[in-house]
Motif scaffolding. Structure first.
Motif, PDB file in Angstrom:
ATOM      1  N   GLN A 133      -4.189  -4.482   0.902  1.00  0.00           N
ATOM      2  CA  GLN A 133      -2.550  -4.746   1.222  1.00  0.00           C
ATOM      3  C   GLN A 133      -1.738  -4.799  -0.012  1.00  0.00           C
ATOM      4  OE1 GLN A 133      -2.017  -8.647   3.099  1.00  0.00           O
ATOM      5  NE2 GLN A 133      -2.978  -7.798   5.088  1.00  0.00           N
ATOM      6  N   LEU A 134      -2.349  -5.354  -1.118  1.00  0.00           N
ATOM      7  CA  LEU A 134      -1.692  -5.320  -2.425  1.00  0.00           C
ATOM      8  C   LEU A 134      -1.713  -3.816  -3.114  1.00  0.00           C
ATOM      9  CD1 LEU A 134      -2.700  -8.534  -4.014  1.00  0.00           C
ATOM     10  CD2 LEU A 134      -0.339  -7.733  -3.023  1.00  0.00           C
ATOM     11  N   ALA A 175     -14.088 -11.752   2.385  1.00  0.00           N
ATOM     12  CA  ALA A 175     -13.441 -10.574   3.434  1.00  0.00           C
ATOM     13  C   ALA A 175     -11.921 -10.853   3.441  1.00  0.00           C
ATOM     14  CB  ALA A 175     -13.939 -10.833   4.858  1.00  0.00           C
ATOM     15  N   GLU A 176     -11.343 -11.961   3.377  1.00  0.00           N
ATOM     16  CA  GLU A 176     -10.116 -12.276   3.246  1.00  0.00           C
ATOM     17  C   GLU A 176      -9.317 -11.761   1.730  1.00  0.00           C
ATOM     18  OE1 GLU A 176      -9.348 -16.525   2.996  1.00  0.00           O
ATOM     19  OE2 GLU A 176      -9.853 -16.891   5.299  1.00  0.00           O
ATOM     20  N   LEU A 177      -9.939 -11.775   0.682  1.00  0.00           N
ATOM     21  CA  LEU A 177      -9.581 -11.243  -0.643  1.00  0.00           C
ATOM     22  C   LEU A 177      -9.665  -9.721  -0.426  1.00  0.00           C
ATOM     23  CD1 LEU A 177     -11.212 -13.711  -2.993  1.00  0.00           C
ATOM     24  CD2 LEU A 177      -8.826 -13.469  -2.357  1.00  0.00           C
ATOM     25  N   ASP A 178     -10.899  -9.030   0.021  1.00  0.00           N
ATOM     26  CA  ASP A 178     -10.665  -7.810   0.282  1.00  0.00           C
ATOM     27  C   ASP A 178      -9.730  -7.290   1.014  1.00  0.00           C
ATOM     28  OD1 ASP A 178     -13.136  -7.622  -1.013  1.00  0.00           O
ATOM     29  OD2 ASP A 178     -14.249  -7.352   0.596  1.00  0.00           O
TER      30      ASP A 178
END
Length: 77
Positions: free
Chosen positions: A30-31, A22-25
């Motif tokens: 954002q990126l 979830a953090e990476l998603d």
């Protein structure tokens, strides 16, 4: 190690994996937004770079057309 302990450990591991995913998603989103903003600004800069070049070219053309050609006599005014 009992079966219960193994199940608890696996569930904990799966929860941590899901949280990290979830953090990476979120980071990916954002990126992607940041990349889109960078590309848009880069496009704007490319346009801004062309403006002075065009103006310089137009001014040079105007100067050349305003200057009498060698051997050309005035327009008689």
């Amino acid at each position: 190690m009992t079966l219960y302990v193994r199940c608890v450990m696996e569930l904990d591991l799966l929860e941590r994996i899901a949280a990290r995913r979830a953090e990476l998603d979120e980071l990916e989103g954002q990126l992607a937004k940041q990349l889109a903003e960078v590309r848009a600004e880069r496009d704007e800069l490319a346009i801004a770079e062309r403006v002075p070049k065009r103006m310089t070219g137009q001014l040079a053309e105007e100067r050349c057309s305003a200057r009498p050609m060698p051997g050309q006599v005035g327009d008689g005014r």
